[in-house]
Write a protein that holds these residues in place. Structure first.
Motif, PDB file in Angstrom:
ATOM      1  N   LEU A 132       0.834  -1.317  -0.192  1.00  0.00           N
ATOM      2  CA  LEU A 132      -0.032   0.116   0.037  1.00  0.00           C
ATOM      3  C   LEU A 132       0.866   1.368   0.034  1.00  0.00           C
ATOM      4  O   LEU A 132       2.045   1.238   0.249  1.00  0.00           O
ATOM      5  CB  LEU A 132      -0.982   0.088   1.099  1.00  0.00           C
ATOM      6  CG  LEU A 132      -1.841  -1.264   1.471  1.00  0.00           C
ATOM      7  CD1 LEU A 132      -2.401  -1.132   2.620  1.00  0.00           C
ATOM      8  CD2 LEU A 132      -2.887  -1.297   0.158  1.00  0.00           C
ATOM      9  N   ASN A 133       0.416   2.435  -0.243  1.00  0.00           N
ATOM     10  CA  ASN A 133       0.971   3.500  -0.101  1.00  0.00           C
ATOM     11  C   ASN A 133       0.697   4.190   1.274  1.00  0.00           C
ATOM     12  O   ASN A 133       1.535   5.370   1.483  1.00  0.00           O
ATOM     13  CB  ASN A 133       0.414   4.685  -1.077  1.00  0.00           C
ATOM     14  CG  ASN A 133      -1.169   4.793  -1.046  1.00  0.00           C
ATOM     15  OD1 ASN A 133      -1.761   4.009  -0.225  1.00  0.00           O
ATOM     16  ND2 ASN A 133      -1.783   5.771  -1.632  1.00  0.00           N
ATOM     17  N   LYS A 134       0.396   3.406   2.250  1.00  0.00           N
ATOM     18  CA  LYS A 134       0.348   3.783   3.614  1.00  0.00           C
ATOM     19  C   LYS A 134       0.866   2.661   4.387  1.00  0.00           C
ATOM     20  O   LYS A 134       0.691   1.418   3.969  1.00  0.00           O
ATOM     21  CB  LYS A 134      -0.954   4.065   4.005  1.00  0.00           C
ATOM     22  CG  LYS A 134      -1.614   5.061   3.427  1.00  0.00           C
ATOM     23  CD  LYS A 134      -2.829   5.559   4.126  1.00  0.00           C
ATOM     24  CE  LYS A 134      -3.301   6.895   3.344  1.00  0.00           C
ATOM     25  NZ  LYS A 134      -4.917   7.261   3.777  1.00  0.00           N
ATOM     26  N   THR A 135       1.579   2.844   5.544  1.00  0.00           N
ATOM     27  CA  THR A 135       2.361   1.579   6.088  1.00  0.00           C
ATOM     28  C   THR A 135       2.004   1.548   7.634  1.00  0.00           C
ATOM     29  O   THR A 135       1.791   2.510   8.299  1.00  0.00           O
ATOM     30  CB  THR A 135       3.909   1.653   6.117  1.00  0.00           C
ATOM     31  OG1 THR A 135       4.540   0.708   6.834  1.00  0.00           O
ATOM     32  CG2 THR A 135       4.500   3.226   6.158  1.00  0.00           C
ATOM     33  N   LEU A 136       1.891   0.175   8.051  1.00  0.00           N
ATOM     34  CA  LEU A 136       1.536   0.106   9.498  1.00  0.00           C
ATOM     35  C   LEU A 136       2.705   0.315  10.509  1.00  0.00           C
ATOM     36  O   LEU A 136       2.206   0.294  11.794  1.00  0.00           O
ATOM     37  CB  LEU A 136       0.689  -1.323   9.733  1.00  0.00           C
ATOM     38  CG  LEU A 136      -0.761  -1.393   9.198  1.00  0.00           C
ATOM     39  CD1 LEU A 136      -1.310  -2.676   8.684  1.00  0.00           C
ATOM     40  CD2 LEU A 136      -1.581  -0.637   9.877  1.00  0.00           C
ATOM     41  N   SER A 137       3.836  -0.104  10.199  1.00  0.00           N
ATOM     42  CA  SER A 137       4.843  -0.227  10.776  1.00  0.00           C
ATOM     43  C   SER A 137       5.660   0.993  11.129  1.00  0.00           C
ATOM     44  O   SER A 137       6.410   1.104  12.135  1.00  0.00           O
ATOM     45  CB  SER A 137       6.145  -1.213  10.298  1.00  0.00           C
ATOM     46  OG  SER A 137       5.400  -2.463  10.469  1.00  0.00           O
ATOM     47  N   LEU A 138       5.464   2.002  10.004  1.00  0.00           N
ATOM     48  CA  LEU A 138       6.238   3.234  10.314  1.00  0.00           C
ATOM     49  C   LEU A 138       5.413   4.482  10.289  1.00  0.00           C
ATOM     50  O   LEU A 138       4.338   4.419   9.646  1.00  0.00           O
ATOM     51  CB  LEU A 138       7.116   3.347   9.214  1.00  0.00           C
ATOM     52  CG  LEU A 138       8.065   2.204   9.000  1.00  0.00           C
ATOM     53  CD1 LEU A 138       8.821   2.207   7.513  1.00  0.00           C
ATOM     54  CD2 LEU A 138       9.204   2.393   9.695  1.00  0.00           C
TER      55      LEU A 138
END
Length: 330
Positions: A132-138
């Motif tokens: 995705l263009n969004k991240t859960l880790s950062l």
């Protein structure tokens, strides 16, 4: 229809090359991407490759057979960014499901056409599920490390819709690829498992997983080592695990060697055509790429090989020719 698992026991399978590289050969303009259906759309949609499934399907219909003709056993759907989260950049999130259905149907038709011509070499469709263009880790905000632009449930929901579309369109497997954030990938795995739990009438599709190592450190962008990455996704019992993108074959080799030691499933590798030059273009010749992959195959490191950014049907033809008589990794 022969199952992909059966074919993997017999031979090294070849996956196709870059979709974006091929699309750019058509020199598409803003008007090309819009087509008739979105000609009055309120936002620019140029470079939204997945939209071509709806507006210019003939372009995608032209690309798949070029890879099949070159010897690809597996073609990927043109759905790399076909999630509601990624499509929201263009305000096209409501079309995510349709993008996946159409992308799958176009690839399915091409694969079936080639299988019918030569049933001894069945062709398969992998439903491409990109990062995705969004991240859960950062956190995207350096001043707020705890901030996340998206929640786990939102990621699962977006991937669930994509899985539904790809499955309805008729893919053979689901390929979670170019993973730079393992938590996003876990969202995709969870979405796949949930979809098939919710639809017991459907046979669960095999899951293929491909991460990306971003630099010489041998870690993913979110900081995991290769072993940690594999351990994090092993519960999915994937058909294959591998690496793609970010590195050329030369730089990827030690990581593929490590993965082949630790993975209890099939191993895939589809590197870029070398590292990009100063203009962001790829110069590695088909012969050079194929030579690297032939070496890995000869050493018993891989089960699935192909190309990522910068690779063309010519690269895939060279790779297919080089590995066709080599015994796959056991």
């Amino acid at each position: 229809m022969p199952k992909i698992r059966e074919e993997l026991q017999k031979r090294i399978l070849v996956i196709d090359g870059a979709m974006g590289t091929m699309i750019q050969r058509f020199k598409p303009t803003e008007a090309t991407y819009r087509g008739e259906r979105f000609k009055d759309w309120k936002l620019d949609v140029k470079n939204n490759s997945d939209l071509l499934n709806l507006t210019q399907p003939q372009i995608i219909e032209d690309i798949h057979p070029q890879y099949l003709e070159s010897g690809a056993d597996i073609i990927e759907t043109n759905t790399f960014a076909a999630t509601a989260i990624a499509q929201a950049d263009f305000d096209l999130q409501d079309f995510a499901y349709e993008l996946n259905v159409e992308g799958a149907k176009i690839a399915r038709k091409a694969a079936d056409d080639y299988t019918s011509r030569n049933p001894q070499k069945p062709r398969f469709v992998a439903g491409a599920i990109g990062p995705l263009n969004k991240t859960l880790s950062l956190s995207p905000d350096v001043n707020n490390p705890g901030y996340r632009a998206v929640s786990f449930n939102e990621v699962v929901s977006a991937y669930y819709d994509q899985v539904r579309g790809l499955t309805d369109g008729g893919v053979d497997s689901l390929l979670i690829e170019t993973i730079f954030d393992t938590l996003n990938a876990k969202g995709a795995i969870f979405a796949i498992k949930k979809y098939f739990r919710d639809h017991p009438e459907k046979t669960p599709l095999p899951i293929m997983i491909s991460g990306t190592i971003t630099d010489a450190s041998g870690r993913t962008l979110s900081g995991q080592t290769l072993e940690a990455f594999y351990t994090s996704i092993a519960h999915a019992k994937p058909l294959s695990v591998g690496l793609n993108c970010a590195l050329g074959a030369k730089e990827m080799r030690p990581h593929i060697a490590e993965l082949s030691q630790i993975a209890s499933c099939y191993v895939s590798a589809y590197p870029n055509a070398g590292l990009p030059n100063a203009m962001g273009e790829y110069d590695e010749t088909p012969d050079a790429t194929a030579h690297f992959l032939e070496d890995w195959a000869s050493e018993g490191l891989v089960n699935i090989v192909g190309g990522c950014c910068g690779t063309t049907p010519d690269h895939i033809k060279h790779i297919a020719d080089k590995v066709k008589n080599i015994t796959p990794r056991t």
